[in-house]
Design a protein around this motif. Structure first.
Motif, mmCIF file in Angstrom:
data_model
loop_
_atom_site.group_PDB
_atom_site.id
_atom_site.type_symbol
_atom_site.label_atom_id
_atom_site.label_comp_id
_atom_site.label_asym_id
_atom_site.label_seq_id
_atom_site.Cartn_x
_atom_site.Cartn_y
_atom_site.Cartn_z
ATOM 1 N N ALA A 20 0.856 -1.272 0.090
ATOM 2 C CA ALA A 20 0.033 0.040 0.062
ATOM 3 C C ALA A 20 0.638 1.115 -0.033
ATOM 4 O O ALA A 20 0.585 2.199 -0.672
ATOM 5 C CB ALA A 20 -1.028 -0.120 1.167
ATOM 6 N N MET A 21 1.985 1.307 0.723
ATOM 7 C CA MET A 21 2.789 2.343 0.759
ATOM 8 C C MET A 21 3.457 2.873 -0.663
ATOM 9 O O MET A 21 3.612 3.801 -1.096
ATOM 10 C CB MET A 21 3.817 2.156 1.742
ATOM 11 C CG MET A 21 3.222 2.338 3.246
ATOM 12 S SD MET A 21 2.668 3.941 3.754
ATOM 13 C CE MET A 21 3.917 5.012 3.331
ATOM 14 N N ILE A 22 3.726 1.681 -1.212
ATOM 15 C CA ILE A 22 4.383 1.799 -2.640
ATOM 16 C C ILE A 22 3.380 2.401 -3.650
ATOM 17 O O ILE A 22 3.683 3.182 -4.335
ATOM 18 C CB ILE A 22 4.962 0.293 -3.054
ATOM 19 C CG1 ILE A 22 5.974 -0.105 -2.221
ATOM 20 C CG2 ILE A 22 5.295 0.429 -4.641
ATOM 21 C CD1 ILE A 22 6.748 -1.559 -2.560
ATOM 22 N N LEU A 23 2.103 1.705 -3.401
ATOM 23 C CA LEU A 23 0.909 2.563 -4.414
ATOM 24 C C LEU A 23 0.815 3.836 -4.121
ATOM 25 O O LEU A 23 0.610 4.761 -4.973
ATOM 26 C CB LEU A 23 -0.184 1.932 -4.176
ATOM 27 C CG LEU A 23 -0.316 0.273 -4.747
ATOM 28 C CD1 LEU A 23 -1.345 -0.280 -4.484
ATOM 29 C CD2 LEU A 23 0.138 0.262 -5.993
ATOM 30 N N VAL A 24 0.946 4.197 -2.753
ATOM 31 C CA VAL A 24 0.577 5.748 -2.521
ATOM 32 C C VAL A 24 1.705 6.529 -2.833
ATOM 33 O O VAL A 24 1.613 7.635 -3.446
ATOM 34 C CB VAL A 24 0.607 5.810 -1.040
ATOM 35 C CG1 VAL A 24 0.755 7.432 -0.688
ATOM 36 C CG2 VAL A 24 -0.524 5.198 -0.370
ATOM 37 N N ALA A 25 2.831 6.146 -2.838
ATOM 38 C CA ALA A 25 4.320 6.774 -3.523
ATOM 39 C C ALA A 25 4.052 7.024 -4.888
ATOM 40 O O ALA A 25 4.412 8.078 -5.500
ATOM 41 C CB ALA A 25 5.398 6.188 -3.065
ATOM 42 N N MET A 26 3.741 5.911 -5.602
ATOM 43 C CA MET A 26 3.583 5.931 -7.138
ATOM 44 C C MET A 26 2.488 7.072 -7.384
ATOM 45 O O MET A 26 2.699 7.511 -8.292
ATOM 46 C CB MET A 26 3.394 4.520 -7.652
ATOM 47 C CG MET A 26 4.491 3.717 -7.552
ATOM 48 S SD MET A 26 4.148 1.789 -8.077
ATOM 49 C CE MET A 26 3.253 1.970 -9.328
ATOM 50 N N GLY A 27 1.362 6.952 -6.882
ATOM 51 C CA GLY A 27 0.264 7.964 -7.008
ATOM 52 C C GLY A 27 0.682 9.286 -6.786
ATOM 53 O O GLY A 27 0.133 10.217 -7.530
ATOM 54 N N GLY A 28 1.532 9.645 -5.680
ATOM 55 C CA GLY A 28 2.155 10.931 -5.460
ATOM 56 C C GLY A 28 2.984 11.256 -6.632
ATOM 57 O O GLY A 28 2.888 12.503 -6.930
ATOM 58 N N ASN A 29 3.790 10.376 -7.183
ATOM 59 C CA ASN A 29 4.639 10.749 -8.083
ATOM 60 C C ASN A 29 3.715 11.061 -9.478
ATOM 61 O O ASN A 29 4.343 12.025 -10.327
ATOM 62 C CB ASN A 29 5.564 9.538 -8.598
ATOM 63 C CG ASN A 29 6.880 9.537 -7.454
ATOM 64 O OD1 ASN A 29 7.041 10.401 -6.788
ATOM 65 N ND2 ASN A 29 7.411 8.238 -7.400
ATOM 66 N N LEU A 30 3.077 10.057 -9.882
ATOM 67 C CA LEU A 30 2.028 10.351 -11.054
ATOM 68 C C LEU A 30 1.097 11.899 -10.772
ATOM 69 O O LEU A 30 1.347 12.585 -11.858
ATOM 70 C CB LEU A 30 0.949 9.495 -11.141
ATOM 71 C CG LEU A 30 1.328 8.183 -11.586
ATOM 72 C CD1 LEU A 30 0.224 7.177 -11.712
ATOM 73 C CD2 LEU A 30 2.024 8.345 -13.090
ATOM 74 N N ILE A 31 0.692 12.226 -9.736
ATOM 75 C CA ILE A 31 -0.036 13.517 -9.439
ATOM 76 C C ILE A 31 0.991 14.703 -9.676
ATOM 77 O O ILE A 31 0.564 15.621 -10.134
ATOM 78 C CB ILE A 31 -0.668 13.621 -8.055
ATOM 79 C CG1 ILE A 31 -1.985 12.474 -8.140
ATOM 80 C CG2 ILE A 31 -1.104 14.855 -7.691
ATOM 81 C CD1 ILE A 31 -2.234 12.249 -6.848
ATOM 82 N N ARG A 32 2.203 14.655 -9.173
ATOM 83 C CA ARG A 32 3.115 15.572 -9.120
ATOM 84 C C ARG A 32 3.596 15.935 -10.540
ATOM 85 O O ARG A 32 3.802 16.915 -10.976
ATOM 86 C CB ARG A 32 4.379 15.257 -8.248
ATOM 87 C CG ARG A 32 5.313 16.665 -8.053
ATOM 88 C CD ARG A 32 6.312 16.224 -7.132
ATOM 89 N NE ARG A 32 6.096 15.278 -6.000
ATOM 90 C CZ ARG A 32 6.696 14.141 -5.883
ATOM 91 N NH1 ARG A 32 7.615 13.752 -7.000
ATOM 92 N NH2 ARG A 32 6.738 13.178 -4.819
ATOM 93 N N ARG A 33 3.720 14.726 -11.467
ATOM 94 C CA ARG A 33 4.048 15.062 -12.724
ATOM 95 C C ARG A 33 3.185 15.548 -13.437
ATOM 96 O O ARG A 33 3.375 16.491 -14.243
ATOM 97 C CB ARG A 33 4.424 13.517 -13.200
ATOM 98 C CG ARG A 33 5.623 13.014 -12.851
ATOM 99 C CD ARG A 33 5.964 11.764 -13.603
ATOM 100 N NE ARG A 33 7.123 11.068 -13.288
ATOM 101 C CZ ARG A 33 7.640 9.951 -13.534
ATOM 102 N NH1 ARG A 33 7.098 9.131 -14.666
ATOM 103 N NH2 ARG A 33 8.706 9.439 -13.170
#
Length: 37
Positions: A20-33
């Protein structure tokens, strides 16, 4: 992913929390991009 402190080391005892933490981090990266093209 090193921006997320919990992902630098394997602190989590349960694999589903780690996943779940990996998915949250990936989502944050996508939102920032998408927010700063």
């Amino acid at each position: 992913m090193t921006r997320w402190r919990r992902l630098v080391r394997d602190y989590e005892q349960r694999i589903d929390v780690s996943h779940a933490m990996i998915l949250v981090a990936m989502g944050g990266n996508l939102i920032r991009r998408n927010a700063h093209p």
